[in-house]
Design an enzyme around this catalytic site. Structure first.
Site, PDB file in Angstrom:
ATOM      1  N   HIS A  64       0.954  -1.126   0.007  1.00 29.64           N
ATOM      2  CA  HIS A  64       0.121  -0.152  -0.137  1.00 29.64           C
ATOM      3  C   HIS A  64       1.029   1.290   0.098  1.00 29.64           C
ATOM      4  CE1 HIS A  64      -3.274   2.664   0.548  1.00 29.64           C
ATOM      5  NE2 HIS A  64      -2.661   3.166   1.880  1.00 29.64           N
ATOM      6  N   ASP A  66       1.283   4.983  -0.284  1.00 30.04           N
ATOM      7  CA  ASP A  66       0.605   6.367  -0.166  1.00 30.04           C
ATOM      8  C   ASP A  66       1.190   7.255  -1.039  1.00 30.04           C
ATOM      9  OD1 ASP A  66      -1.610   6.126   1.863  1.00 30.04           O
ATOM     10  OD2 ASP A  66       0.147   5.559   3.153  1.00 30.04           O
ATOM     11  N   ASP A 188      -7.683   1.688   2.197  1.00 28.26           N
ATOM     12  CA  ASP A 188      -7.217   2.620   3.163  1.00 28.26           C
ATOM     13  C   ASP A 188      -8.222   3.948   3.326  1.00 28.26           C
ATOM     14  OD1 ASP A 188      -5.840   3.179   5.601  1.00 28.26           O
ATOM     15  OD2 ASP A 188      -4.292   4.418   4.260  1.00 28.26           O
ATOM     16  N   HIS A 437      -5.979   9.835  -0.491  1.00 26.13           N
ATOM     17  CA  HIS A 437      -6.693   9.691   0.777  1.00 26.13           C
ATOM     18  C   HIS A 437      -5.595  10.294   1.792  1.00 26.13           C
ATOM     19  CE1 HIS A 437      -4.644   5.552   0.189  1.00 26.13           C
ATOM     20  NE2 HIS A 437      -4.338   6.085   1.530  1.00 26.13           N
TER      21      HIS A 437
END
Ligand SMILES: [Zn+2]
Length: 1038
Positions: A64, A66, A188, A437
């Site tokens: 994941h 970001d 997420d 996000h």
């Protein structure tokens, strides 16, 4: 379960038989039927074999990544600033690819195109070929495929569609069909929007997986075996086209406890050499089997999925894969002892495909998943408003990007050899990362927020090059060179260097809407008299409004010498521009500007009512506390005691060790006590009322921290509230949450209902202290009742047929905490971190370090329930697609300029229907440096009304494609919403479900006939809320 009516969903073009592998007996394990594809192919055909008689555990290796959070997107890519967080995305891809190449059974999914595209650019041809092979064999699978994994609460649908289109087009260009994502992967984001689900369905996705939902909701779903369901994204309007199979991940998105094999984890590796002292294989296998069985209890099928990865994992992929290899080997060995557990490397789409095979009947929902609570007292509704300035900037930037893309096409720049692809790419990518996000959500560190803003500013500069190139083509009538256009992004704080230092200039205002628009422009100026002339040479009345002291105090204005703002009314053609002329004058006979009249509030007598009014509205004011006392819609004869003003909450401080000590932070909102008004004695004496020919203003000052201008423009059917909050004082060691409050003093009996939009599109009904899907126990009166407000919130009194609507210029959190009230959280300054990882309190200090000042607008509409949609739909569109104002030197008289330049121009022969918006107009070609005769564009048309909102405007709409003046469509093909698949080839997996209500689906009414052929239609029809996407080939000689 026969008493439920079961609805069978079907795909549009036949069934999915062609993508479903044939049953084939495989002799590896006798008596086991396996789904084995006859030859390696991508898509579902490339899925690993599963066993129908066993419990298949789909292990999904994933990372994941970001696109900015604790570090900037570049720092994450390169792995710099590892002192902040040990994370380097380039190493992840460098490390995973060889592992996949070495072993055909291994799988990996990749999600964020902002990172993948960077990595891809640096690879040589051999590596690119290797990666293409992995993609074509389904071993490396792209899921989601957006530029980022966007936030769902503070994003606008226009930007969400664009950021996915950007990612999809990269995949399409570099890899083709095998890279086309088939599932959404929002593991997420902190809450989930129904509009996002609808969008994913329209991208052609077969399913969605997400990680976070309210803890009470998750508990219930686990108990009720309801972790997977069909989400109805637009039950009222789009029906089947918006339905999406959705799965809640069991373990958020991390590995099961004890089984994280990343080098960043401390779990024990699998130690399997019996000759050694340290051996744990038996207990590890038994532990894992227990975990598998526990998880399987909560799911329906003989397939479960486990996310084997987490944030920035797989920098050393070998540690993961080596241990997973062993885990698979030893757990599957137990099958010979009677175990029915079958582990395999897999992907979310392969898991989904197996689940789909069961042909099960699923539950359905049409709710969204806001706000997200992770435990009692901990509602993640603060980020709906965190970093209000960045949220506003993101919205404005989207507006300008659309302007640039449109002007590029309308000025035929490509055909004329002006290739602006690179300039636009930079801006698109900047907008793409900001939707992340931890981007527009406001949950990143301050230095990362600065980086996002810097990217947007750099993109805007490139974009100005594009608009300048376009105006160079559009403005001149002959060979005269067009003057260059200058932009003033700080006019919201009355600062524009160009207009402050030029005595005369042209103002060119481009309207990105397909409708004619009238508007008011506000230009910072220094002199006391001006003449304003319209595009045809007629004088235009203008009003000079002095720059207020509250504005002059804003530190970002440092350097401005503007004394006043020049207001005037402009008329703009659809998809076109008007050029006005502004000239300083010393001659009062020549001047068309008039001064405003100013009356201090303190001079009013207590018994004489204080108000401002125009033909539409009268706003009654309270000269003691700065609030409004009443709003009167004069034409509709609706007169209500609306008490509107700026209030604040004390933010909770705390160490976050458990729910009751939860602090308010960048993610979470937690307020202490009741909302508070600025004490009356602090209402400053310099509040005043300003009147004039065009605009009436009440300047109300709420102490040192907040002020508001209430504004009525002639002939505009709304009340504008321009709020300014900051610097918020924290010297008292109290964090503060500033809100605007609209309190009808219980005259609008709205009960516990209110309405908010989803990402700027459909409206959702909200009920205070209530969730439709479970029996909700609210532990936070404010935070638990706040929802994302991307563009509007309203309350209704059904008995009195009254509706009070508030439109916002950016995403804000808001709710209705008592019948007849609404409030919106506009600015936050906090002293505590809320312990969700960002590691900083949300304390924006602004240019002078004293505390950021934020300014924004809300428009209030008080009208009948029936007439409100026509107003709020059209006004919301005008707010997010506002006209773009640019300035240029005027070195001649307006009359001479009118001879040389096209002072008014439109790309449309006729405006679009009032219920249609042209959502996208952009070049759609690979980069090319040579002029092209034929070009392709991407076009999206959108019906902006929901069904039954308005008797006329909710009817189907027809767009005439021959109305464009600058191009002729030679051929056209309809695509899915993400523009990566011809709509005629869309073939989604079918899912059966139990509807949660008896509403009829609108499928039959929806126009589902794709336009696949090259013979272009002259018109297209849109149903309510429908967006249709086309790629069109143009003849630009037209
Ligand atoms: Zn994340």
């Amino acid at each position: 379960m026969l008493h439920f009516r079961i609805r069978l969903r079907r795909t549009t073009a036949g069934c999915c038989a062609k993508s479903r592998p044939k049953l084939k007996y495989v002799h590896a394990r006798p008596n086991v039927v396996e789904f084995a594809p006859p030859e390696p192919q991508c898509g579902y055909r490339s899925c690993p074999a599963t066993s129908p008689t066993m419990l298949n555990v789909h292990l999904v290796p994933h990372t994941h990544d970001d696109v900015g959070w604790l570090k900037t997107v570049d720092q994450y890519f390169y792995g710099s600033r590892n002192d902040i967080q040990h994370a380097g995305v380039q190493y992840i891809l460098d490390s995973v690819i060889p592992e996949l190449l070495n072993d055909p059974t291994k799988r990996f999914i990749y999600v964020e195109m902002a990172f993948f595209a960077r990595w891809w650019r640096e690879q040589d041809n051999i590596m690119k070929e290797n990666v293409r092979k992995l993609v074509n064999e389904g071993r490396l699978e792209f899921v989601l495929g957006g530029w980022c994994m966007n936030d769902e609460a503070s994003t606008h649908y226009n930007a969400m569609i664009d950021q996915h289109t950007l990612g999809f087009s990269f995949l399409e260009q570099e890899f083709g069909a095998c890279a086309r994502p088939r599932v959404g992967w929002q593991i997420d984001p902190f809450g989930h929007s129904r509009e996002q689900a609808s969008m994913f369905a329209q991208f052609g996705f077969d399913g969605l997986f997400f990680g976070r939902l309210d803890y009470q909701d998750k508990d219930n779903r686990l108990k009720q075996h309801n972790m997977e369901f069909v989400w109805r994204g637009s039950p009222k309007n789009l029906g089947e086209a918006s339905e999406l199979f959705t799965g809640v991940l069991y373990n958020h998105y991390v590995p099961p406890p004890g089984f994280c094999f990343d080098e960043s984890c401390n779990d024990e590796p699998i130690m399997d050499d019996e000759r050694m002292h340290d051996v744990n294989i038996q207990s590890r296998v038994q532990d894992f089997i227990k975990i598998v069985n526990d998880q399987a209890q909560h799911f329906h099928s003989n397939n479960i999925m486990m996310t084997m990865g987490s944030d920035f994992q797989y920098q050393n992929a070998h540690t993961w894969y080596k241990n997973l290899d062993k885990l698979i080997k030893y757990v599957n060995q137990q099958q010979s002892n009677g175990s029915n557990i079958n582990l395999l490397y897999s992907t979310p789409s392969c898991y989904l495909f197996n689940v789909n095979h069961l042909n099960q009947v699923w539950n359905s929902t049409k709710d969204d998943f806001f706000p997200y609570a992770s435990r009692e007292n901990t509602f993640w509704s603060g980020y709906f408003s965190s970093r209000a300035a960045l949220k506003g900037y993101a919205r404005k930037s989207n507006n300008f990007l659309q302007v640039c893309k449109q002007l590029d096409v309308l000025a035929n720049l490509m055909r004329q050899g002006v290739n602006v692809t690179e300039d636009l790419r930079l801006y698109k990518e900047a907008l793409g990362v900001v939707q992340h996000h931890d981007g527009v959500s406001g949950t990143e560190k301050q230095h990362v927020a600065n980086d996002y803003a810097q990217r947007l500013a750099a993109g805007a500069e490139k974009c100005q090059k594009v608009t300048n190139a376009a105006f160079e083509k559009l403005l001149p009538k002959g060979s005269e060179k067009a003057p260059s256009q200058v932009y003033c992004p700080l006019t919201n704080i009355s600062y524009c260097e160009f207009t402050e230092h030029n005595k005369q200039f042209m103002v060119t205002i481009y309207n990105p809407l397909g409708h004619a628009v009238t508007d008011y422009v506000r230009i910072p100026v220094v002199a006391s008299m001006y003449r304003v002339v319209d595009p045809r040479g007629a004088n235009v009345t203008a009003q000079l409004v002095p720059v207020s002291d509250e504005t002059k105090k804003i530190p970002e204005r440092n350097g401005s010498i503007a004394q006043s703002e020049l207001f005037f009314h402009v008329e703009l053609p659809p998809l076109g521009y008007s050029t006005y002329f502004v000239m300083e004058t010393k001659n009062s006979d020549e001047a068309t500007s008039k001064n405003s009249k100013i009356v201090p509030v303190t001079s009013g007598k207590a018994d004489i009512p204080l108000y401002i009014q125009n033909d539409e509205y009268l706003v009654l004011l309270d000269n003691i506390n700065g609030n409004t006392l009443g709003i009167n819609n004069k034409k509709k004869k609706i007169d209500l005691p609306v008490n509107q003003g700026i209030w604040w909450y004390e933010a909770y401080g705390g160490n976050c060790s458990k729910g009751e000590f939860q602090a308010s932070g960048a993610y979470a909102l937690r307020t202490k006590g009741e909302r508070q008004r600025v004490p009356d004695k602090e209402m400053q004496l310099n509040s005043y009322i300003l009147t004039g020919e065009l605009v009436q203003e009440a300047h109300m000052i709420f102490g040192d921290e907040a002020s508001q201008v209430i504004r009525l423009y002639n002939n505009k059917p709304y009340v504008e509230f321009e709020w300014t909050v900051g610097p918020i004082n924290i010297k008292d060691k109290i964090g503060k949450e500033y809100i605007t409050l609209y309190d009808t003093q219980q005259t609008v009996e709205s009960g516990d209902l209110f309405y908010t939009d989803a990402n700027g599109r459909e409206i959702l009904e909200r009920r205070r202290d209530h969730r439709n899907t479970w029996s909700f126990n609210n532990t936070e009166h404010v935070a638990g009742n706040y929802f994302p407000v991307n563009s509007r919130i309203y309350i209704q009194d059904k008995a009195k047929n009254q509706q009070l609507t508030v439109l916002t210029d950016r995403s804000e959190g808001g709710g209705s905490l008592e019948s007849g009230t609404m409030e919106l959280l506009v600015h936050r300054r906090l002293l505590y971190d809320d312990h969700f990882g960002v590691g900083e309190p949300l304390n924006e200090t602004g240019a002078d370090g004293q505390g950021l000042v934020v300014r924004g607008k809300q428009l209030a509409l008080l009208d009948t329930i029936k007439d409100s949609p026509a107003l709020h739909r059209s006004l919301a569109l005008r707010m997010y697609m506002a006209p773009s104002v640019s300035f240029s030197p005027l070195t001649m008289t307006p009359e001479q300029a009118m001879v040389k330049y096209n002072t008014q121009w439109s790309a449309l022969k006729k405006p679009l229907p009032a219920n249609v918006h042209m959502l996208t107009l952009e070049q759609w070609v690979s980069p090319s440096i040579t002029p092209v005769e034929v070009s392709q564009i991407l076009l999206r048309f959108e019906h902006i009304y929901e069904k039954d909102e308005d008797p006329v405007l909710s009817q189907p709409a027809t767009v005439n494609l021959t109305d464009f003046t600058t191009f002729k469509i030679e051929a056209m093909r309809e695509l899915t919403l993400g523009a990566n698949l011809p709509l005629s080839e869309l073939n989604r997996l079918p899912w059966r479900y139990i509807p949660d209500s008896e509403e009829s689906l609108s499928k039959e009414e929806l126009l589902r006939t794709a336009i696949p052929h090259s013979d272009p239609p002259t018109t297209i029809t849109l149903q309510p809320m429908q967006i249709r996407t086309f790629v069109a080939t143009l003849n630009t000689q037209h």
